[in-house]
Structures are given as structure tokens and as C-alpha cells.
Design an enzyme around this catalytic site. Sequence first.
Site, mmCIF file in Angstrom:
data_model
loop_
_atom_site.group_PDB
_atom_site.id
_atom_site.type_symbol
_atom_site.label_atom_id
_atom_site.label_comp_id
_atom_site.label_asym_id
_atom_site.label_seq_id
_atom_site.Cartn_x
_atom_site.Cartn_y
_atom_site.Cartn_z
ATOM 1 N N ASN A 1 -20.439 12.793 -0.573
ATOM 2 C CA ASN A 1 -20.171 11.370 -0.722
ATOM 3 C C ASN A 1 -20.904 10.881 -1.964
ATOM 4 O O ASN A 1 -21.841 11.535 -2.439
ATOM 5 C CB ASN A 1 -20.669 10.609 0.526
ATOM 6 C CG ASN A 1 -20.020 9.245 0.707
ATOM 7 O OD1 ASN A 1 -20.011 8.416 -0.202
ATOM 8 N ND2 ASN A 1 -19.472 9.008 1.885
ATOM 9 N N CYS B 1 9.727 2.084 15.248
ATOM 10 C CA CYS B 1 10.357 0.918 15.851
ATOM 11 C C CYS B 1 9.492 0.438 17.011
ATOM 12 O O CYS B 1 9.101 1.245 17.869
ATOM 13 C CB CYS B 1 11.763 1.272 16.319
ATOM 14 S SG CYS B 1 12.564 -0.127 17.106
ATOM 15 N N HIS C 1 -5.278 9.269 11.623
ATOM 16 C CA HIS C 1 -4.962 7.836 11.654
ATOM 17 C C HIS C 1 -3.500 7.578 11.271
ATOM 18 O O HIS C 1 -3.157 6.461 10.878
ATOM 19 C CB HIS C 1 -5.905 7.047 10.738
ATOM 20 C CG HIS C 1 -7.314 6.975 11.271
ATOM 21 N ND1 HIS C 1 -8.386 6.581 10.506
ATOM 22 C CD2 HIS C 1 -7.814 7.249 12.500
ATOM 23 C CE1 HIS C 1 -9.505 6.623 11.242
ATOM 24 N NE2 HIS C 1 -9.170 7.031 12.449
ATOM 25 N N GLN D 1 -8.409 11.067 7.633
ATOM 26 C CA GLN D 1 -8.231 9.683 8.093
ATOM 27 C C GLN D 1 -7.302 8.948 7.134
ATOM 28 O O GLN D 1 -6.922 7.814 7.393
ATOM 29 C CB GLN D 1 -9.583 8.963 8.118
ATOM 30 C CG GLN D 1 -10.588 9.584 9.076
ATOM 31 C CD GLN D 1 -11.968 8.986 8.855
ATOM 32 O OE1 GLN D 1 -12.345 8.015 9.503
ATOM 33 N NE2 GLN D 1 -12.723 9.553 7.939
ATOM 34 N N ASN D 2 -6.971 9.590 6.019
ATOM 35 C CA ASN D 2 -6.159 8.917 5.003
ATOM 36 C C ASN D 2 -4.687 8.923 5.416
ATOM 37 O O ASN D 2 -4.197 9.881 6.005
ATOM 38 C CB ASN D 2 -6.342 9.592 3.641
ATOM 39 C CG ASN D 2 -7.779 9.482 3.168
ATOM 40 O OD1 ASN D 2 -8.537 8.658 3.686
ATOM 41 N ND2 ASN D 2 -8.170 10.301 2.212
ATOM 42 N N THR E 1 -16.132 9.656 3.363
ATOM 43 C CA THR E 1 -15.919 8.737 4.494
ATOM 44 C C THR E 1 -17.229 8.044 4.840
ATOM 45 O O THR E 1 -18.301 8.660 4.788
ATOM 46 C CB THR E 1 -15.322 9.459 5.725
ATOM 47 O OG1 THR E 1 -15.241 8.522 6.813
ATOM 48 C CG2 THR E 1 -16.106 10.686 6.148
ATOM 49 N N SER E 2 -17.110 6.761 5.201
ATOM 50 C CA SER E 2 -18.317 5.969 5.460
ATOM 51 C C SER E 2 -18.929 6.273 6.822
ATOM 52 O O SER E 2 -20.033 5.826 7.111
ATOM 53 C CB SER E 2 -17.991 4.475 5.365
ATOM 54 O OG SER E 2 -16.955 4.160 6.264
ATOM 55 N N ARG F 1 0.835 -1.208 0.000
ATOM 56 C CA ARG F 1 0.000 0.000 0.000
ATOM 57 C C ARG F 1 0.869 1.258 0.000
ATOM 58 O O ARG F 1 0.540 2.253 -0.626
ATOM 59 C CB ARG F 1 -0.958 -0.018 1.199
ATOM 60 C CG ARG F 1 -2.052 -1.083 1.041
ATOM 61 C CD ARG F 1 -2.951 -1.142 2.248
ATOM 62 N NE ARG F 1 -3.473 0.166 2.580
ATOM 63 C CZ ARG F 1 -3.893 0.521 3.809
ATOM 64 N NH1 ARG F 1 -3.848 -0.342 4.800
ATOM 65 N NH2 ARG F 1 -4.352 1.716 4.025
#
Length: 256
Positions: free
Chosen positions: A221, A135, A127, A109-110, A196-197, A74
Site C-alpha cells: 500500500n 433486473c 463486490h 473488491q474492484n 485496500t484500506s 463510473r
Amino acid sequence: MSTETQQLSDLARLLANAKNVVVLTGAGVSKESGIPTFRDSLEGYWSRFDPGELATPDAFAKDPETVTRWYDERRMAALACEPNPGHFALARIEAAISERGGRFTLLTQNVDRLHQRAGSQNVVEVHGSLVEWRCTETGERYTDLPAPFPSYPPRSPMNGALRPNVVWFGESLPKEALDAADDALGSCDLYLAIGTSGVVYPATGFVGAAKDAGARAAELNMNDTPVTHVFDFTPRGESGSLLPALYELAFGQGAA
Ligand code: BJW
């Protein structure tokens, strides 16, 4: 004028005059850059895994190799993608609001850093980020890392296992990000939730904080979500089309 067009122009009028705008973005905003949304079914090798199960501390503890391979794929995909017109429109909206002395906060949030690459300035990564790894032994963060990693899990120079610096289910959001969100939402007069959901806490609750502060709220949306009923405006469509149109209506030539 269709209801959809009317909603967007009413929203643009509010945006053009707002003093403190807070935006929350989700995976839908990066979809047109080629990054699958979190709840899309992924293709190929990764279609055998449920992202909701991989994005947990337990999954990493049980199978660090699979989890870090997934995040590395990703990470490389995100680095290879480009911001889309929705990302650029948000950066232009921020610039227009800042120019006239207003406040603009982009809570995202991405984890793909596409907002920053599009020129957004005041971005709060609630996020975390895929580009940054930390680490598991020292907590030290690293960004200039080989892509792909030579082994999974990747190792720090001191040989500690690295994990992506993202927020997994069951983990707390970074305190600085939550503080920045609280501060902006506490005096917000316009709140936009885009792509966003609305199913993940605590971000889905941000609209409540904005409304408590007296803000009007819009959900941009392609589809309705479980929290659609909370919003005053609900324009439907792809953010890569809605956001440039919103910018033009609010700040472009001939803006209301
Ligand atoms: C378009 C479009 C286009 C498409 N244009 N639109 C029970 C009840 C309540 C809460 C909990 C509970 N059990 C556990 C919890 C808490 C949990 C939670 O919310 N769980 C829910 C699933 C129920 N939350 C947490 O654990 C959070 N921490 C926390 O709360 O700490 C305290 C606590 C812990 C434990 C218990 C209780 C309290 C941390 C949440 C971390 C989320 N992490 C992830 C992974 C990040 C790393 C990674 O990327 O791998 O974040 S999960 C995933 O979901 C990712 C996303 O940021 C997040 C939100 O997803 P998003 O962005 O909304 O994407 P999608 O795919 O869901 O939706 C895309 C939308 O776009 C759709 O609506 C489309 O229609 C739309 N769209 N194309 C416009 N072109």
C-alpha cells in the site's frame, strides 16, 4: 539495502516458493489506471455526493436516478481505462505460479474488470461488477448494454428497473464468491492485500483466515491502514511499481 528493498526481496523469496497464494486487491490497484479510489474525494459533479452514501440499497430506493447515473458514469470511465503495470504484474505472477503447479486466487473488491482485461485468470469478484447489471424484478443479469444508458434507472427488455450487479453496504457478498474465498484461504501459505484500506468487512477479515491457515501475510500500500499491524511485511509504494518489482525479484532473470 534499505528496509523497503529488503522487505520486497524477502517477500519475493516467499512468493517464488509458495504453493497457494491468495491476493486481495482494492481500489488502490486501479488508481494508476485513472480510476479514483473509493475514499478519494471525487471531482466535478460527483464531488457533491458521498460514495459511502450512494453505495447502499436505501440510496437506490430513494433516488434510483442519481445512483444509476453515478454508476453509469463510473462504468463508462472503467471501460475507457486500461490496466496498469500492477494489473499486468499480477497476471504474470499468476502465470508463473500456475506454470510450476501452484495455486493462485485473486480476490478483488474492484468492480472495474481491469484484472481480467490484464490477463488474470482465477479472479473472484467479491463486490460484483459494474459491467454487469441486474433486473430488480427478475434477477436476470445483463452485460451487453448501451453506454450511456438512454434513461435512469435503465430498463430491462421487460421494462424492469436495472441496478448495477455490485454489493452495496448491508448486502451479503455473493455466496459463490465467499465459498471460493474460504476455500482458497483455508490452505493458503502466502496472502497479499494490495491497495485496500482494510476498513470494509468481510474482506478485511480475509487476512485473519489466511493467518489461521498458517500463511505469511503482506500488505502492499502507499500508506498504513487500520490493519497494518496484522501483516508480516508492509512494503510501501504504488502498486504499479511494487508489483512489477516483486515479479522480477521472484520470477525474473536473476531471481533469488
Ligand atoms: C494505493 C494506491 C496505489 C491508493 N498503490 N495503494 C460496523 C462494524 C463492522 C462492520 C459493519 C458495521 N456496519 C456495517 C458493517 C458491514 C459493512 C462494512 O464493512 N462497513 C464498514 C464501512 C464499517 N460491510 C458490508 O455491509 C458488506 N456486507 C456484509 O458485511 O454483509 C453482512 C452484514 C451486513 C450489515 C451489517 C453487518 C453484516 C458489504 C460491503 C460492500 C462494500 N461495497 C463497496 C461498494 C461496491 C460497489 C461500488 O464500487 O460502488 O465496495 S464500498 C467500497 O469499499 C467498495 C470497495 O470495494 C470497498 C473497499 O474499498 P477499498 O478498495 O479498500 O478502497 P479505499 O478507497 O478504501 O482504499 C484505497 C487504498 O488504496 C488506500 O489504503 C490507499 O492508501 C491505497 N492506495 N493508491 C497502492 N497507487
